[in-house]
Design a protein around this motif. Structure first.
Motif, PDB file in Angstrom:
ATOM      1  N   ILE A  23       0.880  -1.170   0.000  1.00 20.89           N
ATOM      2  CA  ILE A  23       0.000   0.000   0.000  1.00 20.89           C
ATOM      3  C   ILE A  23       0.920   1.224   0.000  1.00 20.89           C
ATOM      4  O   ILE A  23       1.646   1.458   0.967  1.00 20.89           O
ATOM      5  CB  ILE A  23      -0.908   0.024   1.241  1.00 20.89           C
ATOM      6  CG1 ILE A  23      -1.551  -1.341   1.476  1.00 20.89           C
ATOM      7  CG2 ILE A  23      -1.961   1.110   1.127  1.00 20.89           C
ATOM      8  CD1 ILE A  23      -2.211  -1.476   2.841  1.00 20.89           C
ATOM      9  N   THR A  24       0.901   1.983  -1.084  1.00 19.33           N
ATOM     10  CA  THR A  24       1.838   3.097  -1.232  1.00 19.33           C
ATOM     11  C   THR A  24       1.108   4.426  -1.175  1.00 19.33           C
ATOM     12  O   THR A  24       0.182   4.673  -1.957  1.00 19.33           O
ATOM     13  CB  THR A  24       2.600   2.993  -2.563  1.00 19.33           C
ATOM     14  OG1 THR A  24       3.256   1.715  -2.625  1.00 19.33           O
ATOM     15  CG2 THR A  24       3.638   4.098  -2.678  1.00 19.33           C
ATOM     16  N   CYS A  25       1.528   5.282  -0.251  1.00 22.31           N
ATOM     17  CA  CYS A  25       0.952   6.620  -0.142  1.00 22.31           C
ATOM     18  C   CYS A  25       1.358   7.455  -1.345  1.00 22.31           C
ATOM     19  O   CYS A  25       2.538   7.502  -1.716  1.00 22.31           O
ATOM     20  CB  CYS A  25       1.431   7.289   1.141  1.00 22.31           C
ATOM     21  SG  CYS A  25       0.910   9.003   1.321  1.00 22.31           S
ATOM     22  N   GLN A  26       0.397   8.098  -1.963  1.00 21.49           N
ATOM     23  CA  GLN A  26       0.669   9.016  -3.066  1.00 21.49           C
ATOM     24  C   GLN A  26       1.002  10.396  -2.510  1.00 21.49           C
ATOM     25  O   GLN A  26       0.266  10.925  -1.657  1.00 21.49           O
ATOM     26  CB  GLN A  26      -0.539   9.088  -3.986  1.00 21.49           C
ATOM     27  CG  GLN A  26      -0.977   7.736  -4.541  1.00 21.49           C
ATOM     28  CD  GLN A  26       0.118   7.099  -5.376  1.00 21.49           C
ATOM     29  OE1 GLN A  26       0.376   7.476  -6.509  1.00 21.49           O
ATOM     30  NE2 GLN A  26       0.795   6.115  -4.781  1.00 21.49           N
ATOM     31  N   ALA A  27       2.110  10.979  -2.996  1.00 23.31           N
ATOM     32  CA  ALA A  27       2.578  12.249  -2.439  1.00 23.31           C
ATOM     33  C   ALA A  27       1.494  13.322  -2.455  1.00 23.31           C
ATOM     34  O   ALA A  27       1.342  14.090  -1.497  1.00 23.31           O
ATOM     35  CB  ALA A  27       3.815  12.720  -3.201  1.00 23.31           C
ATOM     36  N   VAL A  28       0.716  13.356  -3.525  1.00 23.17           N
ATOM     37  CA  VAL A  28      -0.322  14.379  -3.650  1.00 23.17           C
ATOM     38  C   VAL A  28      -1.418  14.185  -2.609  1.00 23.17           C
ATOM     39  O   VAL A  28      -2.121  15.132  -2.236  1.00 23.17           O
ATOM     40  CB  VAL A  28      -0.924  14.366  -5.075  1.00 23.17           C
ATOM     41  CG1 VAL A  28      -1.709  13.086  -5.333  1.00 23.17           C
ATOM     42  CG2 VAL A  28      -1.774  15.593  -5.319  1.00 23.17           C
ATOM     43  N   THR A 208       4.028  -4.217   7.798  1.00 15.04           N
ATOM     44  CA  THR A 208       5.109  -3.242   7.937  1.00 15.04           C
ATOM     45  C   THR A 208       4.623  -1.858   7.535  1.00 15.04           C
ATOM     46  O   THR A 208       3.772  -1.709   6.666  1.00 15.04           O
ATOM     47  CB  THR A 208       6.327  -3.610   7.075  1.00 15.04           C
ATOM     48  OG1 THR A 208       5.987  -3.546   5.680  1.00 15.04           O
ATOM     49  CG2 THR A 208       6.824  -5.010   7.412  1.00 15.04           C
ATOM     50  N   PHE A 209       5.189  -0.862   8.187  1.00 14.47           N
ATOM     51  CA  PHE A 209       4.938   0.551   7.884  1.00 14.47           C
ATOM     52  C   PHE A 209       6.317   1.184   7.780  1.00 14.47           C
ATOM     53  O   PHE A 209       7.048   1.249   8.768  1.00 14.47           O
ATOM     54  CB  PHE A 209       4.091   1.164   8.999  1.00 14.47           C
ATOM     55  CG  PHE A 209       3.999   2.662   8.989  1.00 14.47           C
ATOM     56  CD1 PHE A 209       3.834   3.382   7.814  1.00 14.47           C
ATOM     57  CD2 PHE A 209       4.061   3.367  10.194  1.00 14.47           C
ATOM     58  CE1 PHE A 209       3.749   4.766   7.821  1.00 14.47           C
ATOM     59  CE2 PHE A 209       3.965   4.747  10.220  1.00 14.47           C
ATOM     60  CZ  PHE A 209       3.808   5.447   9.037  1.00 14.47           C
ATOM     61  N   HIS A 237       3.765   1.887   2.643  1.00 15.17           N
ATOM     62  CA  HIS A 237       4.967   2.633   2.282  1.00 15.17           C
ATOM     63  C   HIS A 237       4.640   4.126   2.243  1.00 15.17           C
ATOM     64  O   HIS A 237       3.841   4.572   1.406  1.00 15.17           O
ATOM     65  CB  HIS A 237       5.462   2.157   0.907  1.00 15.17           C
ATOM     66  CG  HIS A 237       6.655   2.891   0.400  1.00 15.17           C
ATOM     67  ND1 HIS A 237       7.019   2.910  -0.934  1.00 15.17           N
ATOM     68  CD2 HIS A 237       7.599   3.648   1.040  1.00 15.17           C
ATOM     69  CE1 HIS A 237       8.096   3.621  -1.092  1.00 15.17           C
ATOM     70  NE2 HIS A 237       8.465   4.083   0.097  1.00 15.17           N
ATOM     71  N   VAL A 238       5.243   4.880   3.163  1.00 12.56           N
ATOM     72  CA  VAL A 238       5.121   6.338   3.193  1.00 12.56           C
ATOM     73  C   VAL A 238       6.535   6.898   3.225  1.00 12.56           C
ATOM     74  O   VAL A 238       7.250   6.732   4.225  1.00 12.56           O
ATOM     75  CB  VAL A 238       4.321   6.821   4.424  1.00 12.56           C
ATOM     76  CG1 VAL A 238       4.223   8.347   4.428  1.00 12.56           C
ATOM     77  CG2 VAL A 238       2.930   6.202   4.439  1.00 12.56           C
ATOM     78  N   GLU A 239       6.958   7.532   2.151  1.00 13.23           N
ATOM     79  CA  GLU A 239       8.363   7.946   2.034  1.00 13.23           C
ATOM     80  C   GLU A 239       8.790   8.872   3.167  1.00 13.23           C
ATOM     81  O   GLU A 239       9.866   8.721   3.723  1.00 13.23           O
ATOM     82  CB  GLU A 239       8.595   8.602   0.663  1.00 13.23           C
ATOM     83  CG  GLU A 239       8.623   7.607  -0.486  1.00 13.23           C
ATOM     84  CD  GLU A 239       9.198   8.210  -1.753  1.00 13.23           C
ATOM     85  OE1 GLU A 239       9.645   9.378  -1.713  1.00 13.23           O
ATOM     86  OE2 GLU A 239       9.192   7.510  -2.778  1.00 13.23           O
ATOM     87  N   GLU A 240       7.967   9.851   3.495  1.00 14.02           N
ATOM     88  CA  GLU A 240       8.315  10.791   4.570  1.00 14.02           C
ATOM     89  C   GLU A 240       7.849  10.228   5.911  1.00 14.02           C
ATOM     90  O   GLU A 240       7.052  10.843   6.629  1.00 14.02           O
ATOM     91  CB  GLU A 240       7.677  12.154   4.288  1.00 14.02           C
ATOM     92  CG  GLU A 240       8.069  12.758   2.955  1.00 14.02           C
ATOM     93  CD  GLU A 240       9.555  12.986   2.843  1.00 14.02           C
ATOM     94  OE1 GLU A 240      10.184  13.320   3.880  1.00 14.02           O
ATOM     95  OE2 GLU A 240      10.091  12.848   1.741  1.00 14.02           O
TER      96      GLU A 240
END
Length: 259
Positions: A23-28, A208-209, A237-240
């Protein structure tokens, strides 16, 4: 519920007879993710009834203080707690019928201490036989996820022969009695003390986070497992990662003060 679909995209991949989902967070959509998460966090630390009673009896400042006093203040504990909160929310909304019957963090010994025992246990009951099925879960939150972290998670999942620990199930049962959910408490006690729990009634969830992409690590971890219990891997997955966690808890405090 954390509405993951409103701020993330999903990918699914089979791994032999098992599977993982990323599950990937979109930056926008980062602000949406912060708000959606903050909206559920307070309820994992204090029941709605407790907060409402404080609000009615003591007023808004006291209710806000009640919430804030339960929130961890250290970065490491906030990270770990949020990983467990996300795992709980995913189980309740996306696991195909499992539910986490209690919000464990309400019973922490101290806000800046981690909970002990199995991170989360999802439970579903067969409508025909009334037998319970269990989703034993280890949740890991890291700015940078590594193989060693997943080795630690695997060790947790493999404890007690891969079954939910008796201590964790007893804890859940006791809390359910306090909450008045006697049928499920009794069913857990029956499974634990009378019938036993066969391995075929258990699945594992490695949640996982992380700030880095989890897919290769989840794949390798699942492939390395050779036991009899079905495996799920879910990676948010949250890059920041660190900034995101800080903003979530800041929003929880702001929302409490402005409710």
């Amino acid at each position: 519920m954390v509405q993951f679909n409103d701020w993330c995209r999903w990918t699914n991949e089979p791994v032999g007879n098992n599977r993982h989902r990323v599950i990937t967070c979109q930056a926008v959509n980062l602000p949406t993710g912060i708000q959606a998460t903050a909206a559920v966090v307070a309820g994992h630390y204090a029941s709605e009834e407790h907060v409402a009673r404080a609000l009615t009896r003591l007023g808004k400042p006291a209710a806000a203080t009640l919430i804030q006093s339960k929130l961890p203040t250290t970065k490491a504990i906030r990270s770990g707690d949020l990983g467990e909160i996300y795992a709980t929310e995913w189980i309740d909304s996306h696991s195909g019928g499992y539910r986490a019957p209690i919000k464990r963090l309400r019973w922490k010994d101290h806000r800046n201490m981690a909970m002990r025992g199995d991170d989360v246990i999802g439970i579903r009951q067969d409508t025909q036989t009334q037998n319970l099925q269990f989703l034993k879960t280890e949740a890991k939150s890291r700015a940078r996820l590594t193989n060693q972290v997943l080795v630690e998670a695997r060790a947790g999942l493999d404890k007690d022969g891969g079954l939910p620990s008796p201590h964790a199930l007893s804890f859940i049962s006791a809390r359910l009695v306090e909450l008045g959910n006697l049928p499920l408490a009794d069913a857990i006690d029956d499974a634990l003390l009378k019938h036993g729990i066969p391995a075929q009634n258990v699945q594992h969830l490695l949640f996982t986070f992380s700030g880095n992409a989890p897919a290769p690590l989840l794949t390798a971890s699942i492939q390395a497992y050779s036991g009899p219990i079905n495996q799920w891997g879910v990676g948010l997955h949250v890059e920041e990662h660190a900034d995101f966690i800080g903003e979530v808890y800041d929003r929880v405090i702001d929302d409490a003060n402005n409710a």
